[in-house]
Design a protein around this motif. Sequence first.
Motif, PDB file in Angstrom:
ATOM      1  N   LEU A 142     -21.343 -39.549  53.817  1.00  0.00           N
ATOM      2  CA  LEU A 142     -21.963 -38.401  54.465  1.00  0.00           C
ATOM      3  C   LEU A 142     -23.379 -38.698  54.950  1.00  0.00           C
ATOM      4  O   LEU A 142     -23.784 -38.270  56.025  1.00  0.00           O
ATOM      5  CB  LEU A 142     -21.975 -37.214  53.493  1.00  0.00           C
ATOM      6  CG  LEU A 142     -22.582 -35.911  53.981  1.00  0.00           C
ATOM      7  CD1 LEU A 142     -21.852 -35.381  55.215  1.00  0.00           C
ATOM      8  CD2 LEU A 142     -22.548 -34.860  52.871  1.00  0.00           C
ATOM      9  N   SER A 143     -24.154 -39.428  54.166  1.00  0.00           N
ATOM     10  CA  SER A 143     -25.536 -39.691  54.543  1.00  0.00           C
ATOM     11  C   SER A 143     -25.611 -40.444  55.870  1.00  0.00           C
ATOM     12  O   SER A 143     -26.394 -40.091  56.765  1.00  0.00           O
ATOM     13  CB  SER A 143     -26.253 -40.479  53.449  1.00  0.00           C
ATOM     14  OG  SER A 143     -26.473 -39.683  52.308  1.00  0.00           O
ATOM     15  N   ALA A 144     -24.821 -41.509  56.007  1.00  0.00           N
ATOM     16  CA  ALA A 144     -24.838 -42.281  57.245  1.00  0.00           C
ATOM     17  C   ALA A 144     -24.312 -41.454  58.406  1.00  0.00           C
ATOM     18  O   ALA A 144     -24.783 -41.594  59.547  1.00  0.00           O
ATOM     19  CB  ALA A 144     -24.020 -43.561  57.086  1.00  0.00           C
ATOM     20  N   GLY A 145     -23.343 -40.574  58.141  1.00  0.00           N
ATOM     21  CA  GLY A 145     -22.853 -39.691  59.193  1.00  0.00           C
ATOM     22  C   GLY A 145     -23.945 -38.756  59.685  1.00  0.00           C
ATOM     23  O   GLY A 145     -24.117 -38.551  60.899  1.00  0.00           O
ATOM     24  N   ARG A 146     -24.688 -38.193  58.765  1.00  0.00           N
ATOM     25  CA  ARG A 146     -25.798 -37.330  59.158  1.00  0.00           C
ATOM     26  C   ARG A 146     -26.857 -38.112  59.932  1.00  0.00           C
ATOM     27  O   ARG A 146     -27.405 -37.622  60.930  1.00  0.00           O
ATOM     28  CB  ARG A 146     -26.421 -36.680  57.926  1.00  0.00           C
ATOM     29  CG  ARG A 146     -25.556 -35.587  57.317  1.00  0.00           C
ATOM     30  CD  ARG A 146     -26.165 -35.085  56.033  1.00  0.00           C
ATOM     31  NE  ARG A 146     -25.415 -33.958  55.487  1.00  0.00           N
ATOM     32  CZ  ARG A 146     -25.505 -33.517  54.247  1.00  0.00           C
ATOM     33  NH1 ARG A 146     -26.341 -34.114  53.405  1.00  0.00           N
ATOM     34  NH2 ARG A 146     -24.790 -32.498  53.829  1.00  0.00           N
ATOM     35  N   ASN A 147     -27.142 -39.322  59.490  1.00  0.00           N
ATOM     36  CA  ASN A 147     -28.124 -40.138  60.198  1.00  0.00           C
ATOM     37  C   ASN A 147     -27.656 -40.469  61.615  1.00  0.00           C
ATOM     38  O   ASN A 147     -28.464 -40.525  62.549  1.00  0.00           O
ATOM     39  CB  ASN A 147     -28.400 -41.425  59.418  1.00  0.00           C
ATOM     40  CG  ASN A 147     -29.159 -41.178  58.128  1.00  0.00           C
ATOM     41  OD1 ASN A 147     -29.807 -40.144  57.961  1.00  0.00           O
ATOM     42  ND2 ASN A 147     -29.078 -42.123  57.204  1.00  0.00           N
ATOM     43  N   THR A 148     -26.356 -40.683  61.786  1.00  0.00           N
ATOM     44  CA  THR A 148     -25.808 -40.910  63.123  1.00  0.00           C
ATOM     45  C   THR A 148     -26.029 -39.685  64.001  1.00  0.00           C
ATOM     46  O   THR A 148     -26.426 -39.798  65.168  1.00  0.00           O
ATOM     47  CB  THR A 148     -24.306 -41.234  63.036  1.00  0.00           C
ATOM     48  OG1 THR A 148     -24.117 -42.452  62.306  1.00  0.00           O
ATOM     49  CG2 THR A 148     -23.687 -41.374  64.421  1.00  0.00           C
ATOM     50  N   GLY A 149     -25.796 -38.501  63.437  1.00  0.00           N
ATOM     51  CA  GLY A 149     -26.006 -37.269  64.191  1.00  0.00           C
ATOM     52  C   GLY A 149     -27.466 -37.066  64.560  1.00  0.00           C
ATOM     53  O   GLY A 149     -27.781 -36.658  65.685  1.00  0.00           O
ATOM     54  N   ILE A 150     -28.350 -37.353  63.630  1.00  0.00           N
ATOM     55  CA  ILE A 150     -29.789 -37.223  63.895  1.00  0.00           C
ATOM     56  C   ILE A 150     -30.184 -38.118  65.062  1.00  0.00           C
ATOM     57  O   ILE A 150     -30.884 -37.697  65.987  1.00  0.00           O
ATOM     58  CB  ILE A 150     -30.602 -37.584  62.641  1.00  0.00           C
ATOM     59  CG1 ILE A 150     -30.372 -36.568  61.519  1.00  0.00           C
ATOM     60  CG2 ILE A 150     -32.099 -37.655  62.974  1.00  0.00           C
ATOM     61  CD1 ILE A 150     -30.828 -37.047  60.154  1.00  0.00           C
ATOM     62  N   ALA A 151     -29.737 -39.374  65.029  1.00  0.00           N
ATOM     63  CA  ALA A 151     -30.123 -40.339  66.056  1.00  0.00           C
ATOM     64  C   ALA A 151     -29.610 -39.931  67.438  1.00  0.00           C
ATOM     65  O   ALA A 151     -30.266 -40.200  68.453  1.00  0.00           O
ATOM     66  CB  ALA A 151     -29.598 -41.727  65.680  1.00  0.00           C
ATOM     67  N   ALA A 152     -28.454 -39.278  67.488  1.00  0.00           N
ATOM     68  CA  ALA A 152     -27.861 -38.914  68.774  1.00  0.00           C
ATOM     69  C   ALA A 152     -28.309 -37.548  69.288  1.00  0.00           C
ATOM     70  O   ALA A 152     -28.090 -37.223  70.459  1.00  0.00           O
ATOM     71  CB  ALA A 152     -26.332 -38.920  68.649  1.00  0.00           C
TER      72      ALA A 152
END
Length: 245
Positions: free
Chosen positions: A76-86
């Motif tokens: 989940l953490s990396a998924g959220r970070n992906t969303g933040i970056a995009a």
Amino acid sequence: MSGPGTPGVSVVICAYAEDRWEDVLAAVASVRAQSRPALETLLVVDHNRALLDRLGEEYKESGDVRVLANAGPRGLSAGRNTGIAASRGEVVAFLDDDAVAERDWLRHFAEAYDDPRVMAVGGRTEPVWASGRRPDWFPEEFDWVVGCTYRGLPGGRVRVRNVLGGNASFRRTAFDAAGGFATGIGRDGSRRPLGGEETELCIRLSRARPDAVLLIDDRAVIHHRVPEVRRALRLLPYPHVRRGA
């Protein structure tokens, strides 16, 4: 629409399992129905190619929903970070894939950011028990165990130490100051989670920005599904919110 002094809000929803298909569609629909429209909704799929392709097909004609693959390690953490970056919004809000937001959810979030000191705003999470009713033995004071708001938190808009990531928002500059979610402690599909990634981020943010204000507004409400398995006495712990000084 965002106007002067009102930040644009990107909403990130992380998904990982095809058996939550209807839940994911309901979560997106609740964002689309907001009284204060989101700038965009980003659906981040966690290392599940079949689900990624299916959601991509579902929203291929949509101008307000983008479907992305998790660009980091599973979880989940990396998924959220992906969303933040995009994302493009000044504020990034997070909604669990098995939750639906009430119509004024984003409006209450956005209004809190009129104060430039505010770096994060969370809301109230109400449980939706799969059985249709709360277990007789499960008091509302323990709702934090299933990721929901527990009895005992003060009402209104109050300062807290940390927000809970399934119903939370952060100013983009919060991530510039403190970095993203730690990928070593977050939830990872059906594996036993260590958890606490939202708490850890908020503590790190407060250290990086001692002037930061973190709030919970209990008018920003979501309804979170609690599966039947969570009715058992053996429940996984969930880090709870602490009221700020």
